[in-house]
Design a protein around this motif. Sequence first.
Motif, PDB file in Angstrom:
ATOM      1  N   ASP A   1       0.820  -1.213   0.000  1.00  0.00           N
ATOM      2  CA  ASP A   1       0.000   0.000   0.000  1.00  0.00           C
ATOM      3  C   ASP A   1       0.851   1.259   0.000  1.00  0.00           C
ATOM      4  OD1 ASP A   1       0.881  -0.595   2.545  1.00  0.00           O
ATOM      5  OD2 ASP A   1      -0.981  -0.047   3.549  1.00  0.00           O
ATOM      6  N   GLU A   2       2.008   1.222   0.672  1.00  0.00           N
ATOM      7  CA  GLU A   2       2.920   2.368   0.618  1.00  0.00           C
ATOM      8  C   GLU A   2       3.582   2.461  -0.757  1.00  0.00           C
ATOM      9  OE1 GLU A   2       6.502   4.296   3.250  1.00  0.00           O
ATOM     10  OE2 GLU A   2       6.733   2.221   2.613  1.00  0.00           O
ATOM     11  N   LEU A   3       4.005   1.322  -1.287  1.00  0.00           N
ATOM     12  CA  LEU A   3       4.656   1.288  -2.595  1.00  0.00           C
ATOM     13  C   LEU A   3       3.775   1.919  -3.666  1.00  0.00           C
ATOM     14  CD1 LEU A   3       7.015   0.120  -4.415  1.00  0.00           C
ATOM     15  CD2 LEU A   3       5.525  -1.868  -4.744  1.00  0.00           C
ATOM     16  N   LEU A   4       2.468   1.643  -3.606  1.00  0.00           N
ATOM     17  CA  LEU A   4       1.546   2.098  -4.643  1.00  0.00           C
ATOM     18  C   LEU A   4       0.757   3.340  -4.237  1.00  0.00           C
ATOM     19  CD1 LEU A   4       0.262  -1.373  -5.894  1.00  0.00           C
ATOM     20  CD2 LEU A   4       2.105   0.032  -6.822  1.00  0.00           C
ATOM     21  N   GLY A   5       1.082   3.914  -3.080  1.00  0.00           N
ATOM     22  CA  GLY A   5       0.482   5.179  -2.680  1.00  0.00           C
ATOM     23  C   GLY A   5      -0.980   5.110  -2.294  1.00  0.00           C
ATOM     24  N   VAL A   6      -1.410   3.996  -1.670  1.00  0.00           N
ATOM     25  CA  VAL A   6      -2.822   3.856  -1.291  1.00  0.00           C
ATOM     26  C   VAL A   6      -2.986   3.513   0.188  1.00  0.00           C
ATOM     27  CG1 VAL A   6      -3.634   3.261  -3.611  1.00  0.00           C
ATOM     28  CG2 VAL A   6      -2.825   1.449  -2.082  1.00  0.00           C
ATOM     29  N   MET A   7      -2.048   3.952   1.023  1.00  0.00           N
ATOM     30  CA  MET A   7      -2.128   3.616   2.444  1.00  0.00           C
ATOM     31  C   MET A   7      -3.419   4.105   3.086  1.00  0.00           C
ATOM     32  SD  MET A   7       1.791   4.137   3.818  1.00  0.00           S
ATOM     33  CE  MET A   7       1.396   3.507   5.437  1.00  0.00           C
ATOM     34  N   ASP A   8      -3.927   5.246   2.626  1.00  0.00           N
ATOM     35  CA  ASP A   8      -5.148   5.793   3.203  1.00  0.00           C
ATOM     36  C   ASP A   8      -6.411   5.174   2.619  1.00  0.00           C
ATOM     37  OD1 ASP A   8      -4.653   6.905   0.712  1.00  0.00           O
ATOM     38  OD2 ASP A   8      -5.570   8.831   1.207  1.00  0.00           O
ATOM     39  N   ARG A   9      -6.264   4.217   1.694  1.00  0.00           N
ATOM     40  CA  ARG A   9      -7.421   3.597   1.059  1.00  0.00           C
ATOM     41  C   ARG A   9      -7.562   2.119   1.416  1.00  0.00           C
ATOM     42  NH1 ARG A   9      -6.808   4.875  -5.143  1.00  0.00           N
ATOM     43  NH2 ARG A   9      -9.019   4.303  -5.188  1.00  0.00           N
ATOM     44  N   VAL A  10      -6.610   1.592   2.179  1.00  0.00           N
ATOM     45  CA  VAL A  10      -6.649   0.199   2.618  1.00  0.00           C
ATOM     46  C   VAL A  10      -7.145   0.162   4.054  1.00  0.00           C
ATOM     47  CG1 VAL A  10      -5.260  -1.830   3.149  1.00  0.00           C
ATOM     48  CG2 VAL A  10      -4.842  -0.548   1.040  1.00  0.00           C
ATOM     49  N   HIS A  11      -8.126  -0.692   4.327  1.00  0.00           N
ATOM     50  CA  HIS A  11      -8.781  -0.691   5.628  1.00  0.00           C
ATOM     51  C   HIS A  11      -8.222  -1.716   6.604  1.00  0.00           C
ATOM     52  CE1 HIS A  11     -11.646   0.780   2.563  1.00  0.00           C
ATOM     53  NE2 HIS A  11     -11.935   1.676   3.486  1.00  0.00           N
ATOM     54  N   ILE A  12      -7.816  -2.882   6.092  1.00  0.00           N
ATOM     55  CA  ILE A  12      -7.367  -3.971   6.964  1.00  0.00           C
ATOM     56  C   ILE A  12      -6.073  -4.547   6.393  1.00  0.00           C
ATOM     57  CG2 ILE A  12      -7.975  -6.165   8.062  1.00  0.00           C
ATOM     58  CD1 ILE A  12     -10.931  -5.481   7.206  1.00  0.00           C
ATOM     59  N   VAL A  13      -5.069  -4.686   7.242  1.00  0.00           N
ATOM     60  CA  VAL A  13      -3.793  -5.273   6.824  1.00  0.00           C
ATOM     61  C   VAL A  13      -3.484  -6.460   7.724  1.00  0.00           C
ATOM     62  CG1 VAL A  13      -1.315  -4.923   6.522  1.00  0.00           C
ATOM     63  CG2 VAL A  13      -2.905  -3.053   6.021  1.00  0.00           C
ATOM     64  N   ASN A  14      -3.218  -7.583   7.095  1.00  0.00           N
ATOM     65  CA  ASN A  14      -2.805  -8.794   7.796  1.00  0.00           C
ATOM     66  C   ASN A  14      -1.376  -9.110   7.370  1.00  0.00           C
ATOM     67  OD1 ASN A  14      -3.896 -11.177   9.466  1.00  0.00           O
ATOM     68  ND2 ASN A  14      -2.856 -12.174   7.785  1.00  0.00           N
ATOM     69  N   SER A  15      -0.523  -9.439   8.326  1.00  0.00           N
ATOM     70  CA  SER A  15       0.846  -9.753   7.935  1.00  0.00           C
ATOM     71  C   SER A  15       1.491 -10.665   8.968  1.00  0.00           C
ATOM     72  CB  SER A  15       1.673  -8.472   7.737  1.00  0.00           C
ATOM     73  OG  SER A  15       2.875  -8.778   7.044  1.00  0.00           O
TER      74      SER A  15
END
Length: 213
Positions: A41-55
Amino acid sequence: MDGDVAPLQGICDLAEQYSALVFIDECHATGFMGPRGRGTDELLGVMDRVHIVNSTLGKALGGAAGGYTVGPKALIELLRQRSRPYLFSNSLPPPVVGCATRAVELLLASNEIAQSMAAKTMRFRNNMTQAGFTISGTAHPICPVMLGDARLASLMADDMLKLGVYVIGFSYPVVPKGKARIRVQISAAHTDEDIDRTVDAFIQTGRKHGVIS
């Protein structure tokens, strides 16, 4: 497995069109993708558009086990009450937590590690492509050297080990038939000399087996 990067911008566009949430699994991106290693999401500039991150803590963050989910507070509270993997798992060992925490601190303190990873990845990909190999994916540290034949992948991996380079051959059913490859994983701990030595070993082995001229 193919070193691909998800078309996350298009996924976010589609989600917004249908008022949907975006959930991403960043196990193969956390710690090294993006300018500061924050992920796809950081790489593609959409951090503010992703709601849930699993890692995971068990790959680039070096914790060897465990993982995490981040998202809206209401979701996290629901997972704590209803998620079977959360309810029926033991707590992480303190050394694992300490290791992963320190890895995150290093990433937050400087973008040097993430930028170094990107540079080493492109060094390997570009040099291998110039040598005549086909590398799947784009700009990802997982660099599949596509060979197509399962026996060839196994033999080349064995020969690479004899030259002091440890790589793994993958074939069906792990990958589709006809898509056998040797998967190379670039690490921040590798030096430019390590990268060049690996490329030289691939060239020597590839010529032996007629993959390149």
